[in-house]
Design an enzyme around this catalytic site. Structure first.
Site, PDB file in Angstrom:
ATOM      1  N   ASN A  21      35.899  33.563  38.844  1.00  0.00           N
ATOM      2  CA  ASN A  21      35.097  34.636  37.509  1.00  0.00           C
ATOM      3  C   ASN A  21      33.645  33.721  37.194  1.00  0.00           C
ATOM      4  O   ASN A  21      33.541  34.943  36.119  1.00  0.00           O
ATOM      5  CB  ASN A  21      36.762  35.654  36.663  1.00  0.00           C
ATOM      6  CG  ASN A  21      37.097  35.839  37.598  1.00  0.00           C
ATOM      7  OD1 ASN A  21      36.647  36.650  38.708  1.00  0.00           O
ATOM      8  ND2 ASN A  21      38.369  36.805  36.986  1.00  0.00           N
ATOM      9  N   GLU A  61      31.705  38.459  44.145  1.00  0.00           N
ATOM     10  CA  GLU A  61      32.621  39.545  44.346  1.00  0.00           C
ATOM     11  C   GLU A  61      31.696  40.134  43.231  1.00  0.00           C
ATOM     12  O   GLU A  61      31.598  41.965  43.270  1.00  0.00           O
ATOM     13  CB  GLU A  61      33.895  39.841  43.265  1.00  0.00           C
ATOM     14  CG  GLU A  61      34.950  40.278  43.552  1.00  0.00           C
ATOM     15  CD  GLU A  61      36.605  39.888  42.885  1.00  0.00           C
ATOM     16  OE1 GLU A  61      37.383  39.449  42.959  1.00  0.00           O
ATOM     17  OE2 GLU A  61      35.956  39.155  41.107  1.00  0.00           O
ATOM     18  N   TRP A 108      51.348  39.747  33.795  1.00  0.00           N
ATOM     19  CA  TRP A 108      50.084  39.435  34.836  1.00  0.00           C
ATOM     20  C   TRP A 108      50.509  38.110  34.636  1.00  0.00           C
ATOM     21  O   TRP A 108      49.990  37.393  35.566  1.00  0.00           O
ATOM     22  CB  TRP A 108      49.613  40.092  34.415  1.00  0.00           C
ATOM     23  CG  TRP A 108      47.896  39.752  34.410  1.00  0.00           C
ATOM     24  CD1 TRP A 108      47.007  39.439  35.850  1.00  0.00           C
ATOM     25  CD2 TRP A 108      46.661  38.890  33.345  1.00  0.00           C
ATOM     26  NE1 TRP A 108      45.986  39.091  35.845  1.00  0.00           N
ATOM     27  CE2 TRP A 108      45.164  38.217  34.115  1.00  0.00           C
ATOM     28  CE3 TRP A 108      46.663  38.910  32.085  1.00  0.00           C
ATOM     29  CZ2 TRP A 108      44.500  38.390  34.492  1.00  0.00           C
ATOM     30  CZ3 TRP A 108      45.963  37.810  31.592  1.00  0.00           C
ATOM     31  CH2 TRP A 108      44.632  37.633  32.451  1.00  0.00           C
ATOM     32  N   ARG A 124      46.549  46.529  35.133  1.00  0.00           N
ATOM     33  CA  ARG A 124      46.049  45.954  36.274  1.00  0.00           C
ATOM     34  C   ARG A 124      46.819  47.151  36.860  1.00  0.00           C
ATOM     35  O   ARG A 124      47.253  48.053  37.037  1.00  0.00           O
ATOM     36  CB  ARG A 124      47.185  45.169  36.124  1.00  0.00           C
ATOM     37  CG  ARG A 124      46.605  43.414  35.325  1.00  0.00           C
ATOM     38  CD  ARG A 124      45.737  43.226  36.510  1.00  0.00           C
ATOM     39  NE  ARG A 124      45.639  42.263  35.206  1.00  0.00           N
ATOM     40  CZ  ARG A 124      43.203  41.673  35.730  1.00  0.00           C
ATOM     41  NH1 ARG A 124      43.197  42.599  35.676  1.00  0.00           N
ATOM     42  NH2 ARG A 124      43.329  40.648  35.204  1.00  0.00           N
ATOM     43  N   ASP A 169      43.923  39.549  49.154  1.00  0.00           N
ATOM     44  CA  ASP A 169      43.453  39.482  47.589  1.00  0.00           C
ATOM     45  C   ASP A 169      44.998  39.167  46.697  1.00  0.00           C
ATOM     46  O   ASP A 169      44.705  38.451  45.511  1.00  0.00           O
ATOM     47  CB  ASP A 169      42.596  40.826  46.699  1.00  0.00           C
ATOM     48  CG  ASP A 169      42.285  41.098  45.450  1.00  0.00           C
ATOM     49  OD1 ASP A 169      41.588  39.710  44.590  1.00  0.00           O
ATOM     50  OD2 ASP A 169      42.799  42.015  44.513  1.00  0.00           O
ATOM     51  N   SER A 192      39.073  30.919  35.057  1.00  0.00           N
ATOM     52  CA  SER A 192      39.303  29.493  35.773  1.00  0.00           C
ATOM     53  C   SER A 192      38.619  27.952  35.941  1.00  0.00           C
ATOM     54  O   SER A 192      39.042  26.780  35.538  1.00  0.00           O
ATOM     55  CB  SER A 192      39.850  29.912  37.495  1.00  0.00           C
ATOM     56  OG  SER A 192      39.225  29.766  37.779  1.00  0.00           O
TER      57      SER A 192
END
Ligand code: SFD
Ligand code: AMP
Length: 628
Positions: free
Chosen positions: A64, A128, A222, A253, A355, A439
């Site tokens: 991300n 993305e 999550w 979510r 995904d 990450s």
């Protein structure tokens, strides 16, 4: 079993890295490089096994944070502005910029180590969204852990990795962190680590609030339930100043199995609606003006996207649906050739399942067990319980020194990423006010912090002394739950119910009930107020008293006891900070019903510190200084 059965193992090192997650792997990789030149020792300690520990345990399907600086796609300033807006103005520009300017190189390393990144025909990464790139990331953590372990191995005897050792406590002398204490969760061993510098990278906190998944769903969350607030506890107990402890993250979510939504919103361009099929982002758009300038910017901050959705639930217009079927139809509908359209359909179906299979396997299982075919029907989404995770869209963590070349004096007091306690560094979810590192950014911040910590070791060569009495005291306190259990276990014939002790699971349920009902959890629609928070604090003091009665029948339960002590301290820092900030700034994360508006004079950091001499909490405002 009692404490007398346990051996004490003392380990001396130069840099002690606590945790084995993304930040710790980055730290180990970088530290090894610099330590080798100086013949220094690096020790990494993880409560689990590095290949599958922490948030990336199951893998991920996107990275991300990637700027694409080599293709001049974005600038560091663009990213800083994006993050600041998403956090409603509460961000340390210097820290975000420091990570952003280095993060691309970490992603290139991941690719070199074997991580498959999606590419187009020209060999460019497939985005993305603006900042996010797609990966086949089921083995992401294994790949990164392998590199970290290899780097440690190259140090020979100076590279040490201990897995399944749970860190409980910092060791601090004269406001300098000189080590840590913990225990093995497989063997009867207590560990005392002595170090010249310590890097806190033990992740965020889960299960502080009552989760939506209870009963048969307990354990599903999550973020990983194994991240239990150790980073925050360690820094708080060391006496470090903490920041943004009020800035929890409430992710939206897929309901009940917590499948992430990013790919649906950004890659598949899906919409979400209320039960009447109304796009709540359009319907409630006028509300965003109240939260200007942040609410009226693009993209709309995550908490406000949540809030516009919550407004529909308040009106009884739930459930909320992700229109997966419509998104897929729209993407295929653009293709006129039937064969091509069929091929695209198959591709999209596979991407939709992939995904989740890459990062939240249970969501794929839930879809399968509920006969959900995403190309045919919509799927429910919901706002989850709050999490403490500064590496995503929350911000809670330690207040750390910024880089000399970027930071104003107020934000720079020592080596980069050092907390206000000498020798104690923090990275990833452990460091605050630098959100959206994810990450790749956590790994990068680990590298930054480790390089800086090694430099600290070079200039601060003396290791502190931990005397015998202190070691005995630490051992006694760590193992107290084992001794309490063995002493009182026969008092009743139910091993879990006993007037002399409380088991960690019950303790956790009690904490979660308090947090949910008084501190704005899902049960109260994320609303709270001074009266509720004061009540929560009163109950938490009882919990502190009761924590001395925690009991463990085995090593696994001993870990559970300490995890919940750590959660308790994270909870208290949170409540005190929510109480201190007399405004509502992130309405989709929590809402202060007694202060329902955003206020100009609260455009500042709310910092706190537990004074380890007086045992009292100190709350303070800190100025926001933006990079010019
Ligand atoms: O889609 C002790 N994250 C995502 N990041 C991305 O880049 N892309 C995504 O797609 C992401 N998404 C996502 C993410 C996480 C999860 C769980 C899901 C989906 C389902 C976020 C990143 O994973 C996150 O930002 C980083 O991992 C944070 O790194 P770090 O190092 O701060 O935390 P860690 O990796 O969880 O590691 C913590 C380590 O500490 C250990 N530990 N060790 C010893 N003693 C103790 N007491 C300890 N307590 C904890 C742990 O074992 C672990 O090794 S998406 O949703 O946005
Ligand atoms: P998530 O799956 O929600 O963790 O999101 C993954 C990434 O996409 C994060 O960087 C989010 O901030 C971002 N994101 C998710 N949904 C949206 C949205 N609707 N608009 C803009 N960014 C989003």
């Amino acid at each position: 079993m009692n404490s007398g059965d346990f051996k004490t193992i003392e380990i001396n090192t130069d840099l002690l890295i606590l945790g084995g997650g993304m930040a710790a792997c980055g730290a180990a990789y970088e530290a090894a490089f610099w330590a080798k030149k100086k013949n220094m020792k690096v020790t990494v300690v993880d409560k689990a096994a590095m290949e599958r520990s922490g948030a990336v345990a199951m893998g991920l399907s996107a990275i991300n944070l990637y700027l694409g600086l080599r293709n001049r796609k974005n600038t560091v300033r663009d990213y800083v502005n994006y993050v600041k807006n998403d956090l409603m103005g509460i961000t340390r520009d210097d820290l975000v910029a420091n990570i952003a300017r280095h993060v691309d190189s970490s992603v290139h390393l991941f690719e070199k180590w074997g991580l498959p990144i999606w590419k187009d025909n020209k060999g460019n990464y497939i985005n993305e969204g603006r900042w996010q790139i797609m990966i086949h990331g089921e083995s992401y953590k294994n790949i990164v852990a392998e590199a970290a372990k290899k780097a440690l191995k190259e140090l020979g005897n100076n590279g040490e990795y201990l897995e399944r050792v749970f860190i409980t406590e910092p060791i601090v002398v004269d406001n300098k962190c000189i080590g840590a204490a913990g225990f093995s969760i497989r063997e009867k061993k207590v560990y005392i680590f002595k170090a010249k510098a310590v890097l806190d990278a033990m992740g965020g906190a889960v299960h502080v609030f009552r989760p939506r998944s209870v009963g048969e769903g307990l354990g599903r969350s999550w973020y990983p339930p194994f991240n239990s607030g150790s980073s925050a506890y360690f820094a708080i107990k060391a006496g470090a100043e903490m920041t943004c402890q009020e800035v929890r993250f409430v992710p939206v979510r897929f309901k009940d199995a917590y499948g992430p939504v990013g790919a649906w919103f950004l890659l598949f361009k899906s919409k979400a609606t209320n039960a009447l099929g109304e796009d709540y982002m359009k319907k409630n758009a006028s509300e965003l003006k109240k939260w200007a300038p942040y609410g009226t910017s693009n993209p709309v901050p995550a908490n406000l996207r949540n809030y516009l959705m919550m407004m529909e639930l308040e009106k009884g217009n739930g459930p909320i649906y992700m229109k997966t079927n419509e998104a897929i139809k729209d993407l295929v509908g653009k293709i006129t050739d039937i064969k091509e359209a069929e091929k695209k359909m198959k591709e999209l179906e596979s991407e939709a399942w992939g995904d989740f299979l890459d990062m939240t396997v249970s969501q794929a299982l839930l879809w399968a067990s509920n006969n959900i075919e995403p190309e045919k029907q919509q799927s429910e989404i919901a706002a989850c319980e709050p999490y403490f995770i500064s590496s995503h869209s929350g911000a809670s963590g330690a207040w750390v020194s910024g880089p000399e070349d970027l930071s104003p004096d107020e934000y720079h007091w020592g080596n980069e990423n050092m907390t206000t306690v000498k020798g104690l560094f923090a990275a990833g979810d452990a460091s605050g006010a630098s959100s959206h590192k994810f990450s790749s950014g956590s790994f990068t911040e680990g590298r930054i912090a480790a390089k800086s910590a090694i430099a600290f070791c070079i200039n601060n060569t003396s290791s502190g002394n931990v005397d015998k009495d202190k070691i005995l005291e630490l051992k006694k306190s760590i193992l107290q739950p084992i001794d309490i259990f063995s002493r009182y276990k026969d008092y009743t014939n139910d091993k879990d119910v006993n007037p002399h002790f409380i088991k960690p699971k019950m303790f956790m349920f009690r904490l979660q009930k308090i947090m949910d009902e008084y501190a704005g959890g899902t049960g109260t629609g994320f609303k709270t107020s001074e009266a509720l928070l004061e009540k929560a604090l009163e109950f938490l003091q009882f919990m502190h008293e009761d924590s001395a009665k925690l009991a463990a029948s085995d090593l696994h339960e001993l870990m559970r006891c300490w995890e919940n002590v750590h959660r308790l301290w994270q909870a208290e820092a949170h409540i005190r900070s929510v109480l201190f900030r007399e405004e509502t700034r992130w309405p989709g994360y929590y809402f202060r019903t007694d202060f329902p508006e955003i206020k100009k004079d609260w455009k500042c950091f709310a910092n706190c510190r537990w004074n380890n001499e007086t045992g009292k909490w100190e709350m303070m405002k800190k100025e926001i200084i933006e990079l010019t």
